[in-house]
Design a protein around this motif. Structure first.
Motif, PDB file in Angstrom:
ATOM      1  N   ILE A  66       0.879  -1.175   0.000  1.00 54.02           N
ATOM      2  CA  ILE A  66       0.000   0.000   0.000  1.00 54.02           C
ATOM      3  C   ILE A  66       0.911   1.218   0.000  1.00 54.02           C
ATOM      4  CG2 ILE A  66      -2.032   1.050   1.070  1.00 54.02           C
ATOM      5  CD1 ILE A  66      -2.304  -1.470   2.764  1.00 54.02           C
ATOM      6  N   PRO A  67       1.445   1.575  -1.158  1.00 57.49           N
ATOM      7  CA  PRO A  67       2.475   2.628  -1.193  1.00 57.49           C
ATOM      8  C   PRO A  67       2.011   3.944  -0.601  1.00 57.49           C
ATOM      9  CG  PRO A  67       1.825   1.912  -3.398  1.00 57.49           C
ATOM     10  CD  PRO A  67       1.191   0.978  -2.449  1.00 57.49           C
ATOM     11  N   SER A  68       0.710   4.274  -0.728  1.00 61.80           N
ATOM     12  CA  SER A  68       0.293   5.593  -0.241  1.00 61.80           C
ATOM     13  C   SER A  68       0.419   5.706   1.269  1.00 61.80           C
ATOM     14  CB  SER A  68      -1.130   5.900  -0.686  1.00 61.80           C
ATOM     15  OG  SER A  68      -1.949   4.782  -0.495  1.00 61.80           O
ATOM     16  N   LEU A  69       0.488   4.567   1.965  1.00 64.58           N
ATOM     17  CA  LEU A  69       0.649   4.628   3.411  1.00 64.58           C
ATOM     18  C   LEU A  69       2.015   4.088   3.835  1.00 64.58           C
ATOM     19  CD1 LEU A  69      -2.867   3.296   4.481  1.00 64.58           C
ATOM     20  CD2 LEU A  69      -2.091   5.651   4.515  1.00 64.58           C
ATOM     21  N   ILE A  71       3.255   1.103   3.323  1.00 63.06           N
ATOM     22  CA  ILE A  71       3.150  -0.260   3.838  1.00 63.06           C
ATOM     23  C   ILE A  71       3.675  -1.234   2.790  1.00 63.06           C
ATOM     24  CG2 ILE A  71       1.512  -2.038   4.540  1.00 63.06           C
ATOM     25  CD1 ILE A  71      -0.201   0.335   5.636  1.00 63.06           C
ATOM     26  N   PHE A 131       2.605  -3.307   9.834  1.00 69.01           N
ATOM     27  CA  PHE A 131       1.220  -3.495   9.415  1.00 69.01           C
ATOM     28  C   PHE A 131       0.940  -4.983   9.195  1.00 69.01           C
ATOM     29  CE2 PHE A 131      -2.277  -3.596   6.416  1.00 69.01           C
ATOM     30  CZ  PHE A 131      -3.118  -2.640   6.913  1.00 69.01           C
ATOM     31  N   TYR A 134       0.888  -6.882  12.383  1.00 69.84           N
ATOM     32  CA  TYR A 134      -0.358  -6.735  13.128  1.00 69.84           C
ATOM     33  C   TYR A 134      -1.484  -7.549  12.490  1.00 69.84           C
ATOM     34  CZ  TYR A 134      -4.042  -4.724  15.920  1.00 69.84           C
ATOM     35  OH  TYR A 134      -5.095  -4.582  16.787  1.00 69.84           O
ATOM     36  N   LEU A 175      -1.695  -1.484  19.068  1.00 66.25           N
ATOM     37  CA  LEU A 175      -1.874  -0.765  17.803  1.00 66.25           C
ATOM     38  C   LEU A 175      -1.723   0.741  18.010  1.00 66.25           C
ATOM     39  CD1 LEU A 175      -2.604  -1.220  14.818  1.00 66.25           C
ATOM     40  CD2 LEU A 175      -4.974  -0.872  15.416  1.00 66.25           C
ATOM     41  N   LEU A 176      -2.237   1.236  19.137  1.00 66.97           N
ATOM     42  CA  LEU A 176      -2.061   2.661  19.434  1.00 66.97           C
ATOM     43  C   LEU A 176      -0.578   3.001  19.492  1.00 66.97           C
ATOM     44  CD1 LEU A 176      -4.671   3.394  22.249  1.00 66.97           C
ATOM     45  CD2 LEU A 176      -4.604   4.391  19.990  1.00 66.97           C
ATOM     46  N   PHE A 179       0.782   3.141  16.044  1.00 65.01           N
ATOM     47  CA  PHE A 179       0.419   4.421  15.410  1.00 65.01           C
ATOM     48  C   PHE A 179       1.370   5.516  15.868  1.00 65.01           C
ATOM     49  CE2 PHE A 179      -4.377   3.263  15.014  1.00 65.01           C
ATOM     50  CZ  PHE A 179      -4.112   2.622  13.833  1.00 65.01           C
ATOM     51  N   TYR A 182       4.634   5.188  14.168  1.00 69.21           N
ATOM     52  CA  TYR A 182       4.466   5.426  12.738  1.00 69.21           C
ATOM     53  C   TYR A 182       4.445   6.935  12.445  1.00 69.21           C
ATOM     54  CZ  TYR A 182       1.651   5.087   8.340  1.00 69.21           C
ATOM     55  OH  TYR A 182       1.145   5.165   7.069  1.00 69.21           O
ATOM     56  N   PHE A 183       3.642   7.667  13.225  1.00 74.47           N
ATOM     57  CA  PHE A 183       3.521   9.098  12.928  1.00 74.47           C
ATOM     58  C   PHE A 183       4.736   9.882  13.395  1.00 74.47           C
ATOM     59  CE2 PHE A 183      -0.959   7.812  12.707  1.00 74.47           C
ATOM     60  CZ  PHE A 183      -1.122   8.120  11.379  1.00 74.47           C
ATOM     61  N   TRP A 186       7.045   9.438  10.669  1.00 74.49           N
ATOM     62  CA  TRP A 186       6.525  10.161   9.511  1.00 74.49           C
ATOM     63  C   TRP A 186       6.858  11.648   9.637  1.00 74.49           C
ATOM     64  CZ3 TRP A 186       1.003   8.851   7.301  1.00 74.49           C
ATOM     65  CH2 TRP A 186       0.860   9.447   6.054  1.00 74.49           C
ATOM     66  N   ASP A 187       6.652  12.187  10.859  1.00 71.87           N
ATOM     67  CA  ASP A 187       6.967  13.593  11.075  1.00 71.87           C
ATOM     68  C   ASP A 187       8.442  13.877  10.884  1.00 71.87           C
ATOM     69  OD1 ASP A 187       4.411  14.232  11.571  1.00 71.87           O
ATOM     70  OD2 ASP A 187       4.568  14.288  13.754  1.00 71.87           O
ATOM     71  N   MET A 194       6.088   1.813   7.246  1.00 72.12           N
ATOM     72  CA  MET A 194       5.648   0.971   8.350  1.00 72.12           C
ATOM     73  C   MET A 194       6.680  -0.096   8.697  1.00 72.12           C
ATOM     74  SD  MET A 194       2.843   0.570  10.272  1.00 72.12           S
ATOM     75  CE  MET A 194       1.397   1.519  10.627  1.00 72.12           C
TER      76      MET A 194
END
Lengths: 495, 483
Positions: A66-69, A71, A131, A134, A175-176, A179, A182-183, A186-187, A194
């Motif tokens: 899932i390249p847009s995310l 993954i 991803f 999980y 999972l939290l 996340f 991950y972010f 990303w930042d 992922m």
């Protein structure tokens, strides 16, 4: 090159679908055995071409998913995951042989679920993308839920739902944490990704210590519940004890939580805001589990519940060894996972045979079974001895390594945990004495010993317990390489 | 110059509706099965047209209609649901003399929903909204001799009329303040609204109006009774289709037209989302009627989707939009599975008082293996277990909530998600682990076909989400222009 990792995940899943479509018991079990044997052959091929001295990922596969995310479909194995894959690949075909003569409703579903479980568990071990990790992690819930719910004991509904909700909530908390990682990454990079290694390498750069602690604890919580560790263990005795024998063995082979601790938790630990506190949490919970689990096992009247609680106790070693934070204590914890998988499989199979044969699992109603069931007595005795840590068997090596090498960093907890060993020896011997030896309890009636296939499958596992107990290096070497890699990752994150 | 090709999907659906109606009138009641196939073919053709022109962008009819990726995406959702419903209805409606009316209403409802998706003007939006609503009111009461169905229609009609009045009043306030009903026009005149109490009043009215259709708590009262009482195939259309129509309308009105007032409505949506998801899940726990349980679960799911209004980042909107498609497949599939069970129960003349009672699902795994397997996948998807559409859309939506720093909201949503697993797992337990009597029954082909389409959708979005995420992003980009 052969995409062997994809194959060992997909083949069990594919054969699971075939098994569901079969009509008779005969067909279902043959399909199941074929699927698991092919998986075993591929795993052995992998094992023999595996380079134990290399810490790098081997048999790596990478494709965009899932390249847009950010993954990816990213698989690989190293010394941390390889022994656990081997464990699953060896024990599950033997488990299918063990159940060969079982007469139960809807065998197609039964074998289908076992295979689905194998695919999902191996999937967790080979995933290098969070991803994907999980997805497989959650997928393991479903076969076990059905396993307990359909073929479980009298309290199966309660046990299956409790297990499902309890571990699902833990996974969601995890999972939290994912996340958060991950972010944060990303930042920092401006690119979504992922990958497990990628996310962990950006963990130390998260600005606030509190945020790092929160993410770390969320992940740790997910793994500790699944492991399970006191005080998050209450789902386990119910689920293990209510599950049918095959289900209990599958639970035992579900070593994903300990694996998660090695793969994710340990490398991150030094970079948390308060590393000392995290080590204390891990070590203390481990030591408490060892002692408390043993006490609970001591007080059980039901043989299967006793084995289940002994599992809580033994999983404490994984946490304690991890808290030891040196390569050899971590290897000991990994070896404990491997050894526990083998030993507990025999113990649950033994309990299953006793129940099927005598109609009861209540320890006080048994007695003197050794005279009527000599084959079972020999194999079960060996498993009990291994479980209480007799030298020459796998359990000893694991516990010895954990105790000796964790002492360097967490001496207090090691001393605390040592008390557990005495109790462990106590309940094992006491249970053995009351079930196998002494005067044969006439009220039990006619009993039958292991069938030939059962003897074969349990004996093979027992021989492995003996073999790896005398000569652990075939798996221990790769675990040590893996542990060294974990320690160097920890160092890179700033111990 | 209007490019009519871009309106071809709407035209096809409207024409199919008329054709079905005309043919049906002149046909004997025994040969009316063909109507279902015609309707299905119409949906397929329209679907093909939408997919063929997916990235088109055009304004038409004095800018009152806008064809853009957002409208195309939602047309896709509506047509998929209409397709599933049409196929399943072939079985539901057999031997009914009013076949042509049923299909005509389904198609007109879909036609209305598609126009809502393209509306670029509040008046067009309102008229299309009502077209779809009136058709669904009639559908809810389609079983005229079944008191539950009649009650369902009555409740739905009365509540719907009230919500339409509120909506219209909200629109008139907006018009009064800004002097225009054009959605981009309102956006340009937003400063009038921000400096005026009328803006706040309009928001309250609009949220109430859309909230009824979305079934946000406390505007949800009609939903459980209506979903339970309506024929199951109609419940599928309501939960999976017309609820999404209200979402696309709310996306347009709040995020495009009233963006300047976001400080006010974001807060309102945050509170409503939390109440809605929690209330829906808690009440669903105690339901014994499966349709009622699905109705409450649908309320809860609307709460999740509403988080997109709160977070309001491109990723959250992508997640919310993808969720509408995922939910379309999952919920339509689940209701169709219930329809198949109800069909079986009525045929066997067992407990027809509440044919969708949980007890009637005992042993379904043996009796109707395909239906049971599909329903299992749908409810696990609704609970957000991977690798399904439900997991994928929750993943994007919840993770974007964390990204924007609203950890509390994500935690509430995740806890809710875990809570919901309890009642979904209970349904699965009834199907596979409960003692039962009765032998395997043959599963009606149309239901199975509809179920398999939904199953493919649920698994495709779960396993290969990239193309779906891609189009949801395109759709979201229409909304995020002003953010």
């Amino acid at each position: 090159m052969l995409p062997v990792l994809s194959l060992i995940v997909l083949i069990p899943l594919l054969f699971s679908a075939f098994a569901f479509l079969t009509k008779t018991r005969e067909q279902a079990r043959v399909v199941a055995l074929m699927g698991t044997l092919i998986t075993l052959i591929l795993t052995l091929y992998m094992y023999f071409s595996f380079d134990s001295s290399s810490a790098a990922m081997q048999f790596e596969e990478l494709a965009s998913w899932i390249p847009s995310l950010g993954i990816n479909y990213h698989l690989g194995v190293d010394g941390i995951s390889m022994p656990l894959i081997l464990l699953n690949a060896i024990v599950i075909p033997l488990l299918i042989l063990f159940t060969w003569d079982d007469v139960r409703s809807t065998p197609n579903r039964f074998y289908g679920l076992i295979l689905a479980m194998q695919g999902a568990v191996i999937g967790v071990f080979v995933s290098l993308d969070f991803f994907l990790f999980y997805v497989f992690w959650e997928l393991t819930l479903i076969p076990l839920f059905f396993m307990v719910n359909i073929w479980g004991g009298p309290n199966k509904r309660h046990a299956s739902i409790k297990f499902f909700i309890y571990t699902h909530v833990a996974s969601l908390v995890m999972l939290l944490g994912i996340f958060g990682l991950y972010f944060a990454a990303w930042d920092q990079t401006g690119v979504a990704n992922m990958g497990i290694a990628h996310l962990m390498s950006h963990f130390p750069m998260i600005g606030s210590g509190i945020a790092r602690d929160a993410i770390f604890l969320a992940l740790l919580f997910g793994f500790l519940v699944k492991l399970p560790i006191v005080p998050f263990h209450s789902w386990l005795p119910d689920a293990y004890a209510e599950a049918p024998t095959a289900g209990s063995v599958l639970f035992i082979l579900l070593k994903i939580a300990g694996y998660g601790i090695f793969r994710v938790i340990l490398p991150m630990l030094p970079a948390t805001g308060t590393p000392d506190m995290m080590i204390t949490i891990l070590g203390l919970l481990g030591a408490v589990s060892i002692v408390y689990g043993a006490f609970l096992a001591l007080s059980q009247k039901d043989l299967k519940r006793m084995v289940a609680y002994s599992s809580v106790s033994h999983m404490g070693f994984v946490a304690l060894g991890a808290a030891g934070l040196v390569a050899l204590s971590i290897s000991g914890a990994m070896f404990q996972q491997f050894s526990h998988g083998l030993i507990m499989s025999i113990m649950f199979m033994s309990v299953g045979v006793i129940q099927a044969s005598t109609g009861t699992r209540v320890i006080n109603d048994l007695g003197g079974l050794a005279t009527k069931m000599p084959k079972l007595a020999v194999i079960m005795m060996l498993a009990f001895m291994a479980s209480l840590g007799l030298p020459g068997l796998t359990g000893f090596i694991a516990e010895f390594m954990v105790f000796t090498f964790s002492y360097v960093n967490v001496p207090t907890f090691v001393i605390l945990a040592l008390f557990g060993v005495v109790i462990t020896a106590g309940y094992h011997l006491w249970a053995m004495q009351r079930t196998m030896f002494g005067v044969y309890n006439g009220k039990i009636g006619e009993v039958f010993d292991l069938s030939n296939v059962q003897t074969f499958s349990m004996a093979v596992i027992a021989l492995l317990v003996l073999y790896f107990g005398l000569n652990p290096s075939p798996v221990l070497d790769m675990m040590i390489t893996g542990s060294n890699e974990i320690v160097s990752l920890m160092a890179a994150m700033g111990v | 110059m209007v490019d009519l090709m871009l309106l071809a999907p709407e035209i096809i659906i409207a024409l199919t509706g008329l054709i079905v109606l005309t043919i049906g009138i002149f046909m004997g009641s025994s040969s009316k099965n063909i109507l279902g196939y015609i309707a299905t073919a119409g949906c397929l053709a329209a679907l093909a047209m939408v997919l063929g022109n997916f990235s088109a962008s055009a304004l038409m009819f004095s800018d009152t209609l806008s064809v853009d990726p957002l409208s195309q995406f939602f047309k896709l959702v509506f047509l998929v649901v209409a397709l599933i419903v049409s196929i399943a209805s072939i079985k539901y409606i057999e031997n009914n003399t009013d076949t042509e009316i049923f299909y005509c209403l389904v198609l007109f409802a879909t036609f209305g929903m598609m126009f809502v998706a393209s509306a670029n003007d509040l008046m067009v939006l309102f008229v299309a909204f009502e077209l779809a609503s009136i058709a669904t009111y009639a559908l809810a009461g389609f079983e005229k001799k079944n008191p539950r169905s009649v009650e369902a229609a009555m409740k739905y009609l009365l509540m719907g009329a009230l919500s339409a009045a509120l909506l219209l009043m909200g629109i008139s306030f907006v018009y009064g303040a800004t002097g225009t009903t054009s959605i981009p026009g309102i956006a340009q005149n937003m400063d009038v609204l921000t400096s005026n109490a009328i803006g706040l009043l309009a928001i309250v009215l609009l949220i109430a109006g859309f909230g009824f259709k979305i079934a946000l708590v406390p505007f949800h009262m009609w939903a459980p009774d209506t979903y339970q009482g309506s024929p199951s195939v109609v419940s599928a259309l309501l939960a999976a289709g017309s609820k999404k129509m209200a979402f696309v309308a709310a996306f347009k009105v709040f995020i495009i037209a009233l963006l300047a007032l976001q400080a006010d409505w974001r807060m309102a949506f945050a509170i409503l989302a939390v109440i809605t998801m929690t209330y829906g899940n808690v009440v669903a726990l105690s339901q014994r009627s499966v349709k009622r349980m699905l109705a409450y679960s649908s309320i809860a799911q609307a709460g999740y989707i509403s988080m997109a209004f709160v977070v309001l980042t491109p990723m959250a909107l992508t997640g919310g939009i993808l969720y509408t498609l995922a939910h379309g497949f999952m919920k339509a599939g689940a209701f169709i599975a219930v329809a198949a069970v109800v069909y079986m129960v009525i045929k066997e003349k067992r407990d027809t008082e509440i044919p969708d009672h949980l007890d009637n699902f005992k042993g379904l795994g043996k009796k109707m293996p395909i239906t049971a397997l599909c329903l299992t996948v749908f409810v696990f998807a609704l609970a957000g277990i991977p690798p399904t559409a439900g997991y994928m859309s929750k993943f994007i939506l919840f993770s974007s909530t964390i990204q924007s720093g609203m950890v509390w909201l994500a935690v509430i949503a995740i806890l809710n998600s875990a809570l919901s697993l309890y009642y979904y797992a209970r349904l699965v337990r009834y199907m596979y682990a409960m003692p039962h009597e009765g032998e395997k029954v043959s599963e009606p082909v149309p239901y199975v076909a509809a179920l398999l389409i939904s199953l493919v959708g649920v698994l495709a979005i779960g396993l290969w989400p990239e193309p779906f995420v891609e189009i949801a992003m395109q759709a979201a980009s229409v909304l995020v222009g002003g953010i």
